[in-house]
Scaffold this motif. Structure first.
Motif, short mmCIF file in Angstrom:
data_model
loop_
_atom_site.label_atom_id
_atom_site.label_comp_id
_atom_site.label_asym_id
_atom_site.label_seq_id
_atom_site.Cartn_x
_atom_site.Cartn_y
_atom_site.Cartn_z
N VAL A 4 0.85 -1.19 0.00
CA VAL A 4 0.00 0.00 0.00
C VAL A 4 0.89 1.24 0.00
N ASP A 5 0.84 1.99 -1.09
CA ASP A 5 1.65 3.20 -1.23
C ASP A 5 1.00 4.09 -2.28
N ASP A 6 1.12 5.39 -2.12
CA ASP A 6 0.49 6.30 -3.08
C ASP A 6 1.30 6.44 -4.36
N GLU A 7 2.58 6.02 -4.35
CA GLU A 7 3.43 6.17 -5.52
C GLU A 7 3.49 4.87 -6.31
N VAL A 8 3.13 4.97 -7.59
CA VAL A 8 3.14 3.79 -8.47
C VAL A 8 4.55 3.21 -8.57
N CYS A 35 -2.03 -1.17 -3.97
CA CYS A 35 -3.08 -0.16 -4.04
C CYS A 35 -2.66 1.10 -3.30
N GLU A 36 -3.48 2.15 -3.46
CA GLU A 36 -3.31 3.35 -2.67
C GLU A 36 -4.02 3.17 -1.33
N GLY A 37 -3.81 4.13 -0.45
CA GLY A 37 -4.33 3.99 0.91
C GLY A 37 -5.83 3.86 1.01
N ALA A 38 -6.56 4.58 0.19
CA ALA A 38 -8.02 4.58 0.28
C ALA A 38 -8.61 3.21 -0.03
N GLN A 39 -7.90 2.41 -0.80
CA GLN A 39 -8.40 1.08 -1.19
C GLN A 39 -7.85 -0.04 -0.29
N ALA A 40 -7.04 0.30 0.70
CA ALA A 40 -6.30 -0.71 1.46
C ALA A 40 -7.21 -1.65 2.24
N THR A 41 -8.17 -1.12 2.96
CA THR A 41 -9.03 -1.98 3.79
C THR A 41 -9.81 -2.96 2.93
N ALA A 42 -10.36 -2.47 1.82
CA ALA A 42 -11.09 -3.35 0.91
C ALA A 42 -10.17 -4.40 0.30
N ALA A 43 -8.92 -4.00 -0.01
CA ALA A 43 -7.96 -4.94 -0.59
C ALA A 43 -7.61 -6.05 0.40
N VAL A 44 -7.48 -5.68 1.67
CA VAL A 44 -7.20 -6.69 2.70
C VAL A 44 -8.35 -7.68 2.79
N GLN A 45 -9.57 -7.18 2.78
CA GLN A 45 -10.73 -8.05 2.87
C GLN A 45 -10.88 -8.94 1.65
N PRO A 79 -1.07 11.04 0.60
CA PRO A 79 -1.90 12.24 0.47
C PRO A 79 -3.40 11.97 0.52
N ASP A 80 -3.81 10.76 0.10
CA ASP A 80 -5.26 10.50 0.05
C ASP A 80 -5.83 10.12 1.41
N ILE A 81 -5.01 9.48 2.26
CA ILE A 81 -5.46 9.07 3.59
C ILE A 81 -4.24 8.82 4.46
N ASP A 82 -4.36 9.14 5.73
CA ASP A 82 -3.26 8.96 6.67
C ASP A 82 -2.97 7.48 6.86
N GLY A 83 -1.69 7.11 6.81
CA GLY A 83 -1.32 5.71 6.99
C GLY A 83 -1.74 5.16 8.34
N LEU A 84 -1.76 6.02 9.36
CA LEU A 84 -2.19 5.57 10.68
C LEU A 84 -3.67 5.22 10.69
N THR A 85 -4.46 5.97 9.94
CA THR A 85 -5.89 5.66 9.82
C THR A 85 -6.08 4.30 9.15
N VAL A 86 -5.29 4.06 8.11
CA VAL A 86 -5.36 2.76 7.42
C VAL A 86 -4.96 1.65 8.38
N LEU A 87 -3.88 1.85 9.12
CA LEU A 87 -3.42 0.85 10.07
C LEU A 87 -4.50 0.54 11.10
N ARG A 88 -5.13 1.58 11.62
CA ARG A 88 -6.19 1.40 12.61
C ARG A 88 -7.35 0.58 12.03
N ARG A 89 -7.71 0.84 10.80
CA ARG A 89 -8.81 0.12 10.15
C ARG A 89 -8.44 -1.34 9.90
N ILE A 90 -7.21 -1.57 9.47
CA ILE A 90 -6.78 -2.95 9.21
C ILE A 90 -6.72 -3.75 10.50
N ARG A 91 -6.19 -3.13 11.56
CA ARG A 91 -6.07 -3.84 12.83
C ARG A 91 -7.43 -4.15 13.44
N ALA A 92 -8.46 -3.41 13.03
CA ALA A 92 -9.80 -3.64 13.56
C ALA A 92 -10.53 -4.76 12.83
#
Length: 231
Positions: free
Chosen positions: A18-22, A44-54, A68-81
């Motif tokens: 998961v990274d914003d840079e191709v 994928c980029e950050g906004a798609q990360a949770t769906a990609a994990v699922q 830039p699209d979403i904070d990595g910490l927010t993504v981490l929190r969502r994945i850990r949940a």
């Protein structure tokens, strides 16, 4: 690029990047896909990360800490949940990122600089998949470098509650050794080593091995051992 053989016959590790840079996603896919035991199932980029994990159910996620699209910490929190979440290592360009401590508190299992050498990167993903964790040495120093005052005293008090053998196990754990390696050095069976490590984490009040390693660093345990770290 030549294929990097796995250390032994092990299941294939499913990896999500998961990274914003191709360019970063492509480079990591090329490097990590060169290992026979690692399959990059998606990027994928950050906004798609949770769906990609699922959708892809990776074993390991490499997650950019700043996007830039979403904070990595927010993504981490969502994945850990999520139910049965994968192991997550944060990717950072600099070892001075102010978000590192918060990512550790949220349960990140590793921290890697984006300029990590390819062989080390491959070993780190393998370590993550086993729950061992991974950390670039310079990041370890930033997260755990002995701070003055209350933080150091608190860490020292936590480590002081351990028995001699538990302190020894913590020292090996903080050096980045796997349960198998710890067991070999302490003449423990695999089951005994697993129980010993679990007991150390419980006594220290931490949720993963990286948090325990940082606590050991803050308490000065690694300095006492000569700082022979294998992260």
């Amino acid at each position: 690029m030549s294929r990097t053989p796995p250390p032994s016959a092990v299941p294939v590790i499913r990896l999500l990047v998961v990274d914003d840079e191709v360019l970063i996603r492509s480079g990591l896919t090329l490097i990590l896909g060169s290992a026979d035991d690692i399959e990059v199932v998606a990027t994928c980029e950050g906004a798609q990360a949770t769906a990609a994990v699922q959708e892809h159910r990776p074993d390991v996620v490499l997650l950019d800490i700043r996007m830039p699209d979403i904070d990595g910490l927010t993504v981490l929190r969502r994945i850990r949940a999520l139910p049965d979440p994968p192991h997550v290592a944060m990717l950072t360009t600099f070892d001075t990122d102010e978000y590192l401590a918060e990512a550790l508190a949220l349960g990140a299992g590793g921290f890697l600089l984006k300029d990590t050498e390819p062989p080390v990167l491959i070993r780190s993903v393998r370590a993550l998949a086993t729950g061992t964790g991974c950390m670039s040495p310079s990041v370890m120093k930033r997260l755990g470098g002995r701070p003055p005052g209350a933080a150091a005293r608190s860490a020292a008090q936590a480590v002081a509650c351990l028995s001699g053998r538990e302190r020894q196990a913590l020292g090996y754990l903080a050096q980045g050794l796997s349960n198998g390696e710890i067991g070999a050095r302490m003449c423990f069976s695999v089951a005994t080593t697993k129980d010993a490590v679990s007991a150390v984490l419980a006594k220290l009040g931490v949720s993963n091995r990286v948090q325990a390693a940082v606590l050991a660093e803050r308490a000065g345990l690694l300095a006492d051992l000569g700082e022979k770290k294998a992260w």
